[in-house]
Design a protein around this motif. Sequence first.
Motif, mmCIF file in Angstrom:
data_model
loop_
_atom_site.group_PDB
_atom_site.id
_atom_site.type_symbol
_atom_site.label_atom_id
_atom_site.label_comp_id
_atom_site.label_asym_id
_atom_site.label_seq_id
_atom_site.Cartn_x
_atom_site.Cartn_y
_atom_site.Cartn_z
ATOM 1 N N ILE A 110 5.883 -1.492 18.239
ATOM 2 C CA ILE A 110 7.173 -2.261 17.756
ATOM 3 C C ILE A 110 7.684 -1.968 16.069
ATOM 4 N N LYS A 111 6.709 -2.805 15.738
ATOM 5 C CA LYS A 111 6.356 -3.013 14.210
ATOM 6 C C LYS A 111 6.658 -1.862 13.105
ATOM 7 N N GLU A 112 5.140 -0.901 13.670
ATOM 8 C CA GLU A 112 4.512 0.179 13.051
ATOM 9 C C GLU A 112 5.797 1.193 12.759
ATOM 10 N N SER A 113 6.173 1.661 14.459
ATOM 11 C CA SER A 113 7.428 2.478 14.508
ATOM 12 C C SER A 113 8.532 2.750 14.168
ATOM 13 N N ARG A 114 8.857 1.351 12.957
ATOM 14 C CA ARG A 114 10.314 1.299 13.095
ATOM 15 C C ARG A 114 11.561 1.223 13.601
ATOM 16 N N ALA A 115 10.746 0.934 15.256
ATOM 17 C CA ALA A 115 11.906 0.150 15.549
ATOM 18 C C ALA A 115 13.479 -0.410 15.238
ATOM 19 N N VAL A 116 12.591 -1.609 14.396
ATOM 20 C CA VAL A 116 13.291 -2.726 14.187
ATOM 21 C C VAL A 116 13.926 -2.360 12.564
ATOM 22 N N ASP A 117 14.902 -2.041 11.689
ATOM 23 C CA ASP A 117 15.290 -2.250 11.044
ATOM 24 C C ASP A 117 15.479 -3.236 10.066
ATOM 25 N N THR A 118 13.904 -3.468 9.572
ATOM 26 C CA THR A 118 13.582 -4.511 8.590
ATOM 27 C C THR A 118 14.220 -4.976 6.887
ATOM 28 N N GLU A 119 14.782 -4.177 6.831
ATOM 29 C CA GLU A 119 15.346 -3.665 5.342
ATOM 30 C C GLU A 119 17.664 -4.455 5.425
#
Length: 455
Positions: A110-119
């Motif tokens: 989830i995190k490394e695949s950029r499923a959620v936009d952290t910016e």
Amino acid sequence: MKGEPLTTCERSFLLNAIKKGHRIDGRNAYDYRHVQIAFGPTRGHCEARIGETRVLAQATCDLVKPQPSRPTDGILSFNVDLSPMASPRFDVAQTRESSVELVRLLERTIKESRAVDTESLCVVAGAKVWAIRVDVRALNDDGNLCDCCALGAMATLAHFRRPDASVSDDRVTVYAATERPLVPLTVHHVPLCASFAFFDDGRFLLCDPSRLEEGVMDGHVIVAMNKHGEVCCLQMGGGVALHAEQIIRCTKIAMVKVNELVEKIDSALASDEALRSGEKGEEKMDEDAALITHAKKESSAVDPDEVESYTVTTEKEMSSVNDDDDAVQWIGPGTARIGNGHLDPSSGPVLERETDTVTDEVKSKKITEKKQKQQKKKKMRPPAKNSDEEEEEDLEEIVVLTGADFLGSKTNTGTTNVSDSGRTVDLSLAMKRPAEKRKSKRVSRKGSKKNSALK
């Protein structure tokens, strides 16, 4: 405490069934178990099930300082809790290793695949960002726990809403849900995991292995993909040497399974949004209540003609009820019963009170019963004598002798006769009378005691 190992007979039975193309639960080689997704009353609360494997996921957020290397990115972290409640094989040492492995799998998926936009989680660059934390707790482990954890974590992130915030003069203001609507997370894609188990040195392949199948497998492959066919993560374990064709076949099967799981998440989210927004809210609430109470609803079509006829008949009945004026019955003081109409004193005569007649009848019955009891008691009593009559009898029997009376003459029998006012009395008889009188008095006293006891 470790789980109970399988016996040799159980292992041989399972392996022989898999070689023949059979599974214990009746599934085919590429079939998934029943998948369920349920959301809680709060945002970011989700329970995911794959067969009997259950996990509970909860997402929370907080304002923190960003990492120095990424000052404009928010923080997304995962935590997996494996307790002996889920399975007895999760002891202290085994739990740490398994939980760390699952956490790394979720981060890569989830995190490394950029499923959620952290910016989009940044509030003030280098000062304040949102930190999203997903806690996953295993409730029951019946096999394929990694797929269930990924499903619950991704569904929780899609369902979660964070508070809205604003910045004015270097001050951050966080608004409550009543002041401003909550803000959803920006989710670019939905990566999910699909697990495969290999047996007999990779010759046989099964999808979604159960707990017993995991106990006899030689190796496993976990493929994380999204519905666009992009591989987000690939993890192998067990030490089985696999060919490239086998891995490609696993990715093709995973693409189909991931699309099905994504559809499950979308349908669950749509139904939850409809329930929260009020669209068909009552129907959803009734369905949930029926599932909880195990009640079954029976729906039937309604004919408008029957409804009209029913309304006409009810109107006629109500009119006939209102026309009836003699349907009032008194029940008690200040209360009345209306049989077929309403109480209107001016419309007709009011019936007499029934309670008055009932009370009179009860009183008369009680009086007659008392009289009958008194008569029975009188019959049981013996006739009593008056005190005057008893005194007269005593006077008649008692003879008073004076000194002049003893001057009588002796008879031939040796007794003395005394004359009392022209009456001759034998003294022998007179001496015997007192004893007889005492006996009679004793008898009379006993009779009086018996009569008093009867009374």
